[in-house]
Design a protein around this motif. Structure first.
Motif, mmCIF file in Angstrom:
data_model
loop_
_atom_site.group_PDB
_atom_site.id
_atom_site.type_symbol
_atom_site.label_atom_id
_atom_site.label_comp_id
_atom_site.label_asym_id
_atom_site.label_seq_id
_atom_site.Cartn_x
_atom_site.Cartn_y
_atom_site.Cartn_z
ATOM 1 N N SER A 4 5.071 4.854 8.808
ATOM 2 C CA SER A 4 5.498 4.754 7.410
ATOM 3 C C SER A 4 6.410 5.914 7.064
ATOM 4 O O SER A 4 6.218 7.038 7.547
ATOM 5 C CB SER A 4 4.286 4.754 6.468
ATOM 6 N N ALA A 7 8.480 9.998 2.579
ATOM 7 C CA ALA A 7 9.409 10.594 1.606
ATOM 8 C C ALA A 7 10.732 10.885 2.289
ATOM 9 O O ALA A 7 10.807 11.053 3.512
ATOM 10 C CB ALA A 7 8.838 11.870 1.004
ATOM 11 N N PHE A 22 7.562 7.813 -1.293
ATOM 12 C CA PHE A 22 7.244 6.400 -1.096
ATOM 13 C C PHE A 22 5.734 6.239 -0.967
ATOM 14 O O PHE A 22 5.029 7.162 -0.526
ATOM 15 C CB PHE A 22 7.919 5.860 0.182
ATOM 16 N N HIS A 23 5.278 5.061 -1.311
ATOM 17 C CA HIS A 23 3.868 4.732 -1.096
ATOM 18 C C HIS A 23 3.645 4.424 0.379
ATOM 19 O O HIS A 23 4.470 3.786 1.029
ATOM 20 C CB HIS A 23 3.459 3.531 -1.955
ATOM 21 N N ARG A 24 2.500 4.891 0.885
ATOM 22 C CA ARG A 24 2.197 4.658 2.303
ATOM 23 C C ARG A 24 2.016 3.172 2.588
ATOM 24 O O ARG A 24 2.380 2.687 3.659
ATOM 25 C CB ARG A 24 0.952 5.443 2.708
ATOM 26 N N ASN A 28 7.981 -0.690 -1.611
ATOM 27 C CA ASN A 28 8.647 0.347 -2.379
ATOM 28 C C ASN A 28 10.030 -0.153 -2.784
ATOM 29 O O ASN A 28 10.792 -0.629 -1.943
ATOM 30 C CB ASN A 28 8.794 1.628 -1.556
ATOM 31 N N ILE A 30 13.592 0.914 -4.793
ATOM 32 C CA ILE A 30 14.393 2.009 -5.336
ATOM 33 C C ILE A 30 15.439 1.394 -6.254
ATOM 34 O O ILE A 30 16.210 0.527 -5.845
ATOM 35 C CB ILE A 30 15.059 2.813 -4.218
#
Length: 362
Positions: A4, A7, A22-24, A28, A30
């Motif tokens: 994953s 960031a 970012f979420h694991r 996500n 943007i």
């Protein structure tokens, strides 16, 4: 085969950080206004994951950013990777920073420095993603074997806007030369059609082929030795036939020839007859040879002289014939003069008739 992206960290030249977390797990998204750098995210991630070329578009990012950082996670294992921004007009960077372990805070700009190479980074990311050792061997053509790595996997992960809108391109970067064939070669591995057992069997096959080549080389050497031995036996048999120890109709067809030669070797041979005046005979024969050679040289000289004489005679006859023909054409040759000086002869039918005395008296 996954990890994953936790960031994206961007460092300015003054040391300021811009973090895009970012979420694991989950999706996500943007969002942002136009011209804010959203389209450059794929190029930044691709560059931090080991791509050789730097493809971020010219603009504010190339001017303002000093380093790009990427925070990766896989289970409890975390990795931070940073690569330098080569600047406007450059095609690639040379500095790679790598840090593995839990990150409470991202490293400062003054701490970041080159501590690994691009090839080492690419190898680590490939293994970190769970891509095991593999190899594709083309059955035809001259292409070398190809091993699937993180670069091939990213073709299946990234989708730019122009790729989605294209009618001729399905996967990322498939409009570049040689990449479609590389994707064809590595796709069976990513789909699971080729597993690790396949590569284990391929390794065993390589070892067996290596042993086969060694055995073939040993066999070829043994055949060469046998051929040399056969030639030697043939020469010995021919020598034996010349001196009368072996009959002329004997042929060596199998290994029994060695027993036969052993018997021949035990055959007694009469002692040679010695000639006491052997040296005098040689001297006498050499004298006769010199005499014959001298006579031969004299005969050759006579032949050359006769040929030269015949050639001169032929040249003289040819020249005389030519000059005679020229004189004859103007009638001053010897035959012409004889013809002009010869007395005239009246034909007998034009001569006056003489009367006999008897007829005159009548």
């Amino acid at each position: 085969m996954s990890f994953s992206i936790l960031a994206i960290v961007i460092y300015s030249h003054t040391g300021e950080q811009r973090v895009v977390p970012f979420h694991r797990h989950g999706l996500n998204i943007i969002t942002g206004k136009s011209k804010t750098g959203k389209s450059a995210i794929i190029d930044i991630v691709d560059y931090c994951l080991g791509r050789g070329s730097y493809n971020v578009a010219e603009g504010a990012i190339r001017k303002k950013v000093a380093w790009f950082g990427l925070h990766l996670g896989k289970g409890s294992d975390e990795v931070f990777i940073a690569r330098d921004n080569p600047g406007p007009g450059a095609s690639t960077g040379s500095k790679v920073y790598f840090q593995r372990g839990d990150l409470e805070n991202y490293p400062r700009l003054d701490v970041i420095a080159k501590n690994t190479t691009e090839s080492s980074l690419k190898e680590f990311i490939t293994r970190f993603a769970g891509i095991s050792e593999n190899e594709h061997r083309p059955q035809t053509g001259t292409r070398p074997p190809l091993e699937a790595d993180i670069a091939h996997a990213l073709w299946l992960c990234f989708q730019k806007q122009n790729t989605i809108a294209s009618q001729d391109q399905l996967f990322h970067r498939m409009n570049e030369q040689f990449l479609p064939q590389a994707l064809k070669d590595t796709l069976p591995f990513f789909l699971g059609a080729v597993d690790e057992s396949h590569f284990l069997l391929m390794g065993e096959l390589d070892e067996l082929q290596k042993k086969l080549r060694l055995l073939e080389a040993a066999e070829a050497k043994q055949i060469q030795v046998i051929e040399i031995s056969r030639n030697r036996v043939t020469r010995v048999i021919n020598e034996g036939k010349k001196v009368g120890l072996i009959s002329q109709d004997y042929q060596a067809v199998d290994d029994t020839v060695f027993a036969f030669l052993s018997v021949v070797a035990q055959t007694s041979v009469e002692a040679p007859e010695l000639v006491s005046d052997f040296g005098e005979t040689i001297e006498r024969l050499r004298g006769e040879q010199i005499t014959i050679q001298g006579r031969l040289m004299e005969l050759n000289q006579d032949i050359r002289a006769a040929r030269a004489f015949l050639s001169d005679q032929t040249d003289y006859s040819r020249e005389a014939t030519e000059q005679r023909a020229r004189l004859k054409s103007i009638e001053i040759s010897k035959e012409s003069r004889q013809r002009l000086n010869a007395p005239s002869v009246t034909p007998y039918w034009r001569r006056p008739c003489r009367k006999s005395k008897k007829s005159a008296n009548r």
